[in-house]
Design an enzyme around this catalytic site. Structure first.
Site: not given
Ligand code: FE
Ligand code: MN
Length: 331
Positions: A73, A107, A113, A177, A211, A214
């Site tokens: 990421e 992300h 987290y 990706e 994604e 993207h």
């Molecule tokens: Fe991405």
């Molecule tokens: Mn990503």
């Protein structure tokens, strides 16, 4: 006006817009807004700590996927901000890239987290891109593949350099990706379907939605550069692109076999490899290239499980209201 190499473009003048797709992807991204804290990790923490629900192999697979994605990421975020943004001066495309960079930050935050809530060792997770060979191989491949546009003196001025630019864009958007994320997505979503680590599974679903936008933006950008500079899309260059994608598929299949050698309940390792081939064929088609594998989708539920219209109840329980159900095509 053209999307690259246009000295007349004023990057501060976004209206009127030329590329409606860039605006649409921006809006789709905004309509999908989410943050990792909206997803409860309580059940995951119980399952992770109880030691009864997950097999050793499942625990290993989860750690591997967290290891791969946690660093992938930030690699993607850096690529956009430090390399691609400089060369694409069109303002609505830049507007989208800013949105994408923010989503990559979300992300990255997701994996922080996960590490925090599950009490994972960050040294272990964040070093896997060096310590696990099949993760290292993928990252090294992308870094090597996308070196030219990181050169401070790189310009997209002539045919050869526009080809280099496209080559690197394909490395970022289509291979990283669009292919390298997908065996991991399938594994984590398969676990979720079995009621295992459903919080992380849900986060992977959100990430997969982002994604897929993207990837859609990346393909529109690539196809626009192609259309505006048709001389670059030579037969020789097309062959080169197909070879890159084939190499990427081999690396992703290797990763799938290494991460999940005996498969998951009801799914064997080969099916993950077939899924990678199926996904790669779709990416090729999106670039206007013929399919290489003709492999059937072994996991029709992958598109179903992220199809918003089919998961109404799931979404009604969420804090975030998703608005553009019909406008996105999930991969
Ligand atoms: Fe991405
Ligand atoms: Mn990503």
């Amino acid at each position: 006006m053209t999307i690259i190499n246009n000295s007349k473009t004023d990057p501060n003048k976004i209206l009127p817009m030329q590329y409606a797709w860039a605006r649409q992807h921006y809006k789709s991204g905004v309509a999908n807004n989410w943050t990792p804290e909206e997803v409860s990790m309580q059940k995951d923490v119980e399952q992770w700590k109880s030691g009864k629900v997950l097999t050793e192999k499942e625990r290993r697979l989860i750690l591997w996927n967290l290891g791969f994605f946690s660093t992938a990421e930030s690699l993607t975020a850096n690529n956009i901000v430090l390399a691609i943004y400089r060369h694409v001066t069109n303002p609505e495309s830049r507007q989208y890239m800013l949105r994408q960079a923010y989503e990559e930050a979300v992300h990255t935050d997701t994996f922080i987290y996960c590490c925090d809530t599950l009490g994972l060792d960050p040294e272990e997770i964040y070093n896997m891109y060096k310590t696990i060979p099949s993760i290292d191989d993928k990252d090294t491949f992308v870094v090597e593949l996308t070196k030219s546009i990181f050169e401070p003196t790189f310009e997209t001025a002539d045919t050869k350099n526009i080809q280099k630019f496209l080559h690197d864009l394909i490395g970022y958007y289509v291979i990283m990706e669009g292919i390298f994320f997908y065996a991991g997505f399938a594994m984590m979503l398969a676990l979720k379907r079995q009621g295992k680590m459903v919080g992380i599974g849900e986060q992977f679903e959100y990430i997969m939605r982002d994604e897929s936008i993207h990837l859609a933006f990346g393909c529109d950008l690539i196809n626009t550069v192609k259309a505006e500079n048709p001389e670059v899309w030579s037969e020789k260059f097309q062959k080169e692109v197909v070879e890159l994608i084939k190499k990427a598929v081999e690396l992703e299949k290797k990763y799938a076999y290494d991460a999940c050698p005996e498969g998951l309940l009801g799914i064997n390792a080969e099916q993950f490899a077939n899924y990678v081939e199926h996904v790669a064929d779709r990416r090729l088609q999106r670039l206007g290239l013929p399919k290489v594998y003709q492999t059937e989708n072994p996991f029709p539920w992958m598109s179903e499980s992220v199809d918003l219209t089919k998961e109404k109840n799931f979404f009604e329980t969420r804090v975030t209201e998703y608005q553009t159900a019909g406008s996105l095509k999930w991969e």
